[in-house]
Write an enzyme that holds these catalytic residues in place. Structure first.
Site, PDB file in Angstrom:
ATOM      1  N   ILE A 141       0.844  -1.199   0.000  1.00 54.07           N
ATOM      2  CA  ILE A 141       0.000   0.000   0.000  1.00 54.07           C
ATOM      3  C   ILE A 141       0.881   1.252   0.000  1.00 54.07           C
ATOM      4  O   ILE A 141       0.716   2.131  -0.853  1.00 54.07           O
ATOM      5  CB  ILE A 141      -0.976  -0.030   1.205  1.00 54.07           C
ATOM      6  CG1 ILE A 141      -1.916  -1.253   1.096  1.00 54.07           C
ATOM      7  CG2 ILE A 141      -1.771   1.269   1.308  1.00 54.07           C
ATOM      8  CD1 ILE A 141      -2.822  -1.274  -0.119  1.00 54.07           C
ATOM      9  N   HIS A 148      -7.289 -11.032  -6.978  1.00 52.02           N
ATOM     10  CA  HIS A 148      -8.667 -11.533  -7.038  1.00 52.02           C
ATOM     11  C   HIS A 148      -9.436 -10.864  -8.179  1.00 52.02           C
ATOM     12  O   HIS A 148      -9.237  -9.683  -8.465  1.00 52.02           O
ATOM     13  CB  HIS A 148      -9.387 -11.242  -5.715  1.00 52.02           C
ATOM     14  CG  HIS A 148      -8.844 -12.041  -4.568  1.00 52.02           C
ATOM     15  ND1 HIS A 148      -9.179 -13.358  -4.361  1.00 52.02           N
ATOM     16  CD2 HIS A 148      -7.996 -11.711  -3.577  1.00 52.02           C
ATOM     17  CE1 HIS A 148      -8.551 -13.806  -3.281  1.00 52.02           C
ATOM     18  NE2 HIS A 148      -7.824 -12.823  -2.787  1.00 52.02           N
ATOM     19  N   SER A 204      -7.342  -8.676   2.966  1.00 47.19           N
ATOM     20  CA  SER A 204      -7.578  -9.177   1.619  1.00 47.19           C
ATOM     21  C   SER A 204      -8.914  -8.617   1.134  1.00 47.19           C
ATOM     22  O   SER A 204      -9.866  -8.591   1.921  1.00 47.19           O
ATOM     23  CB  SER A 204      -7.621 -10.703   1.640  1.00 47.19           C
ATOM     24  OG  SER A 204      -7.644 -11.189   0.342  1.00 47.19           O
ATOM     25  N   CYS A 222      16.323 -26.547  -1.492  1.00 49.36           N
ATOM     26  CA  CYS A 222      17.211 -26.643  -0.314  1.00 49.36           C
ATOM     27  C   CYS A 222      17.041 -25.452   0.619  1.00 49.36           C
ATOM     28  O   CYS A 222      17.643 -25.409   1.682  1.00 49.36           O
ATOM     29  CB  CYS A 222      18.668 -26.833  -0.733  1.00 49.36           C
ATOM     30  SG  CYS A 222      19.609 -25.310  -0.922  1.00 49.36           S
ATOM     31  N   LYS A 271     -13.766 -21.211   6.026  1.00 48.64           N
ATOM     32  CA  LYS A 271     -13.867 -20.507   4.741  1.00 48.64           C
ATOM     33  C   LYS A 271     -13.246 -21.300   3.597  1.00 48.64           C
ATOM     34  O   LYS A 271     -13.335 -20.908   2.445  1.00 48.64           O
ATOM     35  CB  LYS A 271     -13.194 -19.136   4.881  1.00 48.64           C
ATOM     36  CG  LYS A 271     -13.767 -18.141   3.926  1.00 48.64           C
ATOM     37  CD  LYS A 271     -13.342 -16.743   4.224  1.00 48.64           C
ATOM     38  CE  LYS A 271     -13.768 -15.874   3.042  1.00 48.64           C
ATOM     39  NZ  LYS A 271     -12.691 -15.131   2.453  1.00 48.64           N
ATOM     40  N   ILE A 303      -2.738 -13.629  -4.512  1.00 48.25           N
ATOM     41  CA  ILE A 303      -3.759 -13.709  -5.562  1.00 48.25           C
ATOM     42  C   ILE A 303      -4.214 -12.306  -5.956  1.00 48.25           C
ATOM     43  O   ILE A 303      -4.481 -11.471  -5.093  1.00 48.25           O
ATOM     44  CB  ILE A 303      -5.024 -14.473  -5.050  1.00 48.25           C
ATOM     45  CG1 ILE A 303      -4.654 -15.803  -4.394  1.00 48.25           C
ATOM     46  CG2 ILE A 303      -6.041 -14.651  -6.168  1.00 48.25           C
ATOM     47  CD1 ILE A 303      -3.938 -16.757  -5.255  1.00 48.25           C
ATOM     48  N   CYS A 333      23.029 -20.096  -6.631  1.00 43.78           N
ATOM     49  CA  CYS A 333      21.908 -20.906  -6.121  1.00 43.78           C
ATOM     50  C   CYS A 333      21.618 -21.996  -7.137  1.00 43.78           C
ATOM     51  O   CYS A 333      21.182 -21.701  -8.256  1.00 43.78           O
ATOM     52  CB  CYS A 333      20.687 -20.013  -5.903  1.00 43.78           C
ATOM     53  SG  CYS A 333      19.171 -20.940  -5.633  1.00 43.78           S
TER      54      CYS A 333
HETATM   55  C1  LIG Z   1      -3.060 -14.720   5.132  1.00 44.35           C
HETATM   56  C2  LIG Z   1      -3.261 -13.592   4.168  1.00 44.35           C
HETATM   57  C3  LIG Z   1      -3.675 -13.824   2.864  1.00 44.35           C
HETATM   58  C4  LIG Z   1      -3.888 -12.767   1.992  1.00 44.35           C
HETATM   59  N1  LIG Z   1      -4.155 -13.036   0.684  1.00 44.35           N
HETATM   60  C5  LIG Z   1      -4.353 -12.010  -0.178  1.00 44.35           C
HETATM   61  C6  LIG Z   1      -4.576 -12.277  -1.540  1.00 44.35           C
HETATM   62  O1  LIG Z   1      -4.460 -13.402  -1.998  1.00 44.35           O
HETATM   63  N2  LIG Z   1      -4.877 -11.237  -2.345  1.00 44.35           N
HETATM   64  C7  LIG Z   1      -4.987  -9.969  -1.893  1.00 44.35           C
HETATM   65  O2  LIG Z   1      -5.343  -9.091  -2.662  1.00 44.35           O
HETATM   66  N3  LIG Z   1      -4.689  -9.672  -0.609  1.00 44.35           N
HETATM   67  C8  LIG Z   1      -4.358 -10.666   0.249  1.00 44.35           C
HETATM   68  N4  LIG Z   1      -4.049 -10.409   1.537  1.00 44.35           N
HETATM   69  C9  LIG Z   1      -4.018  -9.015   1.980  1.00 44.35           C
HETATM   70  C10 LIG Z   1      -2.752  -8.297   1.567  1.00 44.35           C
HETATM   71  O3  LIG Z   1      -1.621  -9.084   1.833  1.00 44.35           O
HETATM   72  C11 LIG Z   1      -2.701  -6.995   2.352  1.00 44.35           C
HETATM   73  O4  LIG Z   1      -3.874  -6.271   2.095  1.00 44.35           O
HETATM   74  C12 LIG Z   1      -1.518  -6.117   1.991  1.00 44.35           C
HETATM   75  O5  LIG Z   1      -0.311  -6.829   1.964  1.00 44.35           O
HETATM   76  C13 LIG Z   1      -1.442  -4.998   3.015  1.00 44.35           C
HETATM   77  O6  LIG Z   1      -0.359  -4.169   2.710  1.00 44.35           O
HETATM   78  P1  LIG Z   1       0.012  -2.973   3.641  1.00 44.35           P
HETATM   79  O7  LIG Z   1       1.024  -2.186   2.906  1.00 44.35           O
HETATM   80  O8  LIG Z   1      -1.232  -2.281   4.102  1.00 44.35           O
HETATM   81  O9  LIG Z   1       0.593  -3.637   4.968  1.00 44.35           O
HETATM   82  P2  LIG Z   1       2.054  -4.175   5.293  1.00 44.35           P
HETATM   83  O10 LIG Z   1       2.625  -4.941   4.183  1.00 44.35           O
HETATM   84  O11 LIG Z   1       1.970  -4.856   6.614  1.00 44.35           O
HETATM   85  O12 LIG Z   1       2.890  -2.836   5.426  1.00 44.35           O
HETATM   86  C14 LIG Z   1       2.791  -2.005   6.548  1.00 44.35           C
HETATM   87  C15 LIG Z   1       4.183  -1.555   6.922  1.00 44.35           C
HETATM   88  O13 LIG Z   1       4.099  -0.597   7.965  1.00 44.35           O
HETATM   89  C16 LIG Z   1       5.254  -0.727   8.756  1.00 44.35           C
HETATM   90  N5  LIG Z   1       5.016  -0.111  10.060  1.00 44.35           N
HETATM   91  C17 LIG Z   1       4.076  -0.458  10.968  1.00 44.35           C
HETATM   92  N6  LIG Z   1       4.170   0.318  12.061  1.00 44.35           N
HETATM   93  C18 LIG Z   1       5.197   1.178  11.841  1.00 44.35           C
HETATM   94  C19 LIG Z   1       5.793   2.211  12.598  1.00 44.35           C
HETATM   95  N7  LIG Z   1       5.375   2.540  13.830  1.00 44.35           N
HETATM   96  N8  LIG Z   1       6.841   2.890  12.058  1.00 44.35           N
HETATM   97  C20 LIG Z   1       7.296   2.584  10.820  1.00 44.35           C
HETATM   98  N9  LIG Z   1       6.773   1.601  10.068  1.00 44.35           N
HETATM   99  C21 LIG Z   1       5.729   0.914  10.558  1.00 44.35           C
HETATM  100  C22 LIG Z   1       5.463  -2.224   8.836  1.00 44.35           C
HETATM  101  O14 LIG Z   1       6.794  -2.541   9.155  1.00 44.35           O
HETATM  102  C23 LIG Z   1       5.045  -2.687   7.445  1.00 44.35           C
HETATM  103  O15 LIG Z   1       6.152  -2.880   6.592  1.00 44.35           O
HETATM  104  C24 LIG Z   1      -3.756 -11.443   2.431  1.00 44.35           C
HETATM  105  C25 LIG Z   1      -3.298 -11.197   3.734  1.00 44.35           C
HETATM  106  C26 LIG Z   1      -3.007 -12.274   4.562  1.00 44.35           C
HETATM  107  C27 LIG Z   1      -2.414 -12.016   5.902  1.00 44.35           C
END
Ligand SMILES: Cc1cc2nc3c(=O)[nH]c(=O)nc-3n(C[C@H](O)[C@H](O)[C@H](O)COP(=O)(O)OP(=O)(O)OC[C@H]3O[C@@H](n4cnc5c(N)ncnc54)[C@H](O)[C@@H]3O)c2cc1C
Length: 477
Positions: A12, A49, A337, A437, A249, A47, A400
């Site tokens: 994001i 979606h 997700s 590995c 689910k 994925i 690798c």
């Molecule tokens: C089991 C699972 C399956 C999923 N499958 C899918 C899928 O198939 N398809 C799909 O579309 N979505 C899927 N999702 C959802 C998707 O992975 C998330 O919506 C997405 O990765 C969220 O991204 P993000 O950038 O919001 O969060 P993150 O990747 O968690 O990034 C947030 C960042 O903020 C940083 N941060 C937090 N607090 C602080 C702080 N105080 N100071 C500095 N940095 C900080 C963290 O270190 C982290 O790097 C899935 C999620 C999970 C857990």
């Protein structure tokens, strides 16, 4: 003073940073981790979606449908792996058919192209190893699979190329309101900014709480997985979902962009936002359910287990807005997700909110949409391989042996503008250690290359987190 500060370098934060870099703005991204994509973005189902699942009218439905359509252009511009392989939701009984009929209806309401029900004969043709009980399936041709961390690294590299600053190992500890914006206090230094974008994943309610009253809570919802060796890759063609039952689910089975098979996840609410442990009972659940989709999957070919944490919001929908009473502070929270699929579309709207806050924002006339090419040596033509080796002999040194990754690729991954600094950082960029590995052979070589290229000692090289040391000192002189 910065124009915009983004907290979080996941998919994001990365998508928003790249979108913002199309404008003439002073942007900085902070992340507490050693690398981008080290949070939820590192561990999910990967994925893209199709968008039939979310209820019409929710933000999840809106951004999933839109985001999905943006992946072809984005993956081409930024050179990250994406395959539009299509997805299936399989009904294993006439009773379950009701569920795929409902999903079809929702797909039509969400205007998802090409969704239709296929009957057993057609299902067997497109997915020959599907279990014998299957009676029909919902086919969504626009579903796909992506490399989530490759995507995020590519977005951030391109954002940095276009002028965004990235500060890793920088944890936001507090935020103070100041004249015209905010002071952000971190474990490194203070930043002053006119606008803050809260893209901090499972910590988003904590960061929100630094500037405003609590309006939502995030619960970390853990999901566990198996990664199976490429020997299993030919058993599955589509992303295969099960219909939910009263037991849960369902577990998906899917090929990955690199030809492995992924099976998972389950769902379990936790209180600890950093608990990424896998557990035997949950993995048993995943295995049993995955075998209901494809009986021939051989779990002895499992090469890795992992867990990811969904940012489950108390509102049960994405939260994307300027916070009331905190001018210039934008929440991009509760991005569970389909957050990965939605990220490109979310970024476009967040930038519109930011532009309204900042006013009079000019385009970045120098914006370059493409990222420097990343060469995957083994898939190049013989001519290109020869050219690469002629330019740099290290492309002729195989490090690798499972994934066939050369020293040239590893050195390139370290010296890019969002370069790897850890063993896992190299793995995320060019895959040594992703094979059978799991780095048993190449791991020590990667440490040596990292130490040499970064001018550090071997003991200073970490696996992933800031304190995840691999070597702690010499035992013999
Ligand atoms: C089991 C699972 C399956 C999923 N499958 C899918 C899928 O198939 N398809 C799909 O579309 N979505 C899927 N999702 C959802 C998707 O992975 C998330 O919506 C997405 O990765 C969220 O991204 P993000 O950038 O919001 O969060 P993150 O990747 O968690 O990034 C947030 C960042 O903020 C940083 N941060 C937090 N607090 C602080 C702080 N105080 N100071 C500095 N940095 C900080 C963290 O270190 C982290 O790097 C899935 C999620 C999970 C857990």
């Amino acid at each position: 003073m910065q124009d915009i500060l983004i907290v979080g370098a996941g998919v994001i934060g990365g998508s928003i940073a790249r979108e913002l870099s199309k404008y003439s703005l002073n942007v900085v991204v902070l992340d507490k981790e050693t690398d981008v994509a080290n949070g939820t973005t590192k561990a999910n189902s990967a994925i893209v979606h199709a968008g039939y699942d979310a209820t019409e009218g929710t933000l999840m439905a809106k951004y999933n449908a839109l985001g999905n359509t943006m992946f072809d252009k984005l993956s081409e511009e930024l050179d990250f792996p994406f395959k539009r392989i299509g997805s299936l939701v399989v009904a294993n009984s006439e009773e379950e058919r009701k569920h795929i009929d409902e999903l079809l209806q929702r797909g039509i309401e969400n205007k998802i192209p090409g969704v239709r029900i296929i009957e057993k004969d057609e299902l067997k043709k497109v997915e020959p190893k599907i279990n014998e009980d299957a009676v029909a399936a919902l086919l969504a041709p626009t579903g796909g699979v992506v490399g989530p961390w490759e995507m995020t690294i590519a977005l951030m590299e391109n954002a940095v190329d276009n002028g965004v600053k990235l500060d890793l190992n920088t944890e936001v500890l507090d935020i103070e309101k100041i004249e015209g914006g905010y002071r952000v206090i971190t474990n490194q230094r203070d930043y002053e900014t006119r606008c803050i974008i809260n893209a901090s994943g499972v910590y988003a309610d904590k960061i929100h709480g630094m500037v405003a009253e609590e309006t939502f809570k995030i619960t970390p919802r853990r999901g566990q997985y198996f990664v199976l060796d490429k020997t299993q890759g030919e058993l599955v063609n589509h992303v295969i979902f099960q219909c939910p039952t009263k037991l849960g689910k369902g577990v998906l089975v899917t090929p990955t962009v690199h030809g492995n098979v992924l099976a998972g996840p389950d769902a379990e609410d936790l209180s600890d936002r950093a608990n990424l442990a896998t557990t035997a009972d949950r993995l048993d659940f995943v295995r049993e359910h995955a075998l209901k989709s494809i009986k021939e999957l051989n779990f002895r070919e499992g090469i890795r287990n992992f867990a990811g944490l969904r940012a489950q919001p108390s509102t049960n929908d994405f939260i994307i807005e300027e916070v009331e009473g905190a001018k210039g502070f934008i929440d991009v929270a509760g991005i569970k997700s389909p957050g990965l699929s939605s990220a490109p579309a979310i970024a476009v709207d967040v930038v519109e909110i930011a532009k309204k806050i900042l006013g009079d924002v000019a385009l970045n006339k120098e914006f370059k949409p493409n990222r420097k090419k990343h060469y995957e040596f083994i898939t190049e033509t013989a001519e290109k391989k020869a050219e690469l080796i002629n330019q740099d002999r290290r492309y002729g040194n195989m490090i690798c042996r499972c994934e066939n990754i050369t020293e040239g690729e590893i050195v390139d991954s370290i010296h890019r503008n969002v370069g790897a600094t850890t063993v896992d950082g190299v793995k995320k960029r060019c895959r040594p250690g992703m094979g059978r590995c799991q780095g048993g052979f190449c791991g020590p070589r990667i440490q040596e290359i990292l130490a040499r290229e970064l001018g550090k000692s071997l003991e200073e090289i970490v696996l992933d987190k800031a304190d995840s040391y691999i070597l702690t000192g010499e035992t013999k002189k």
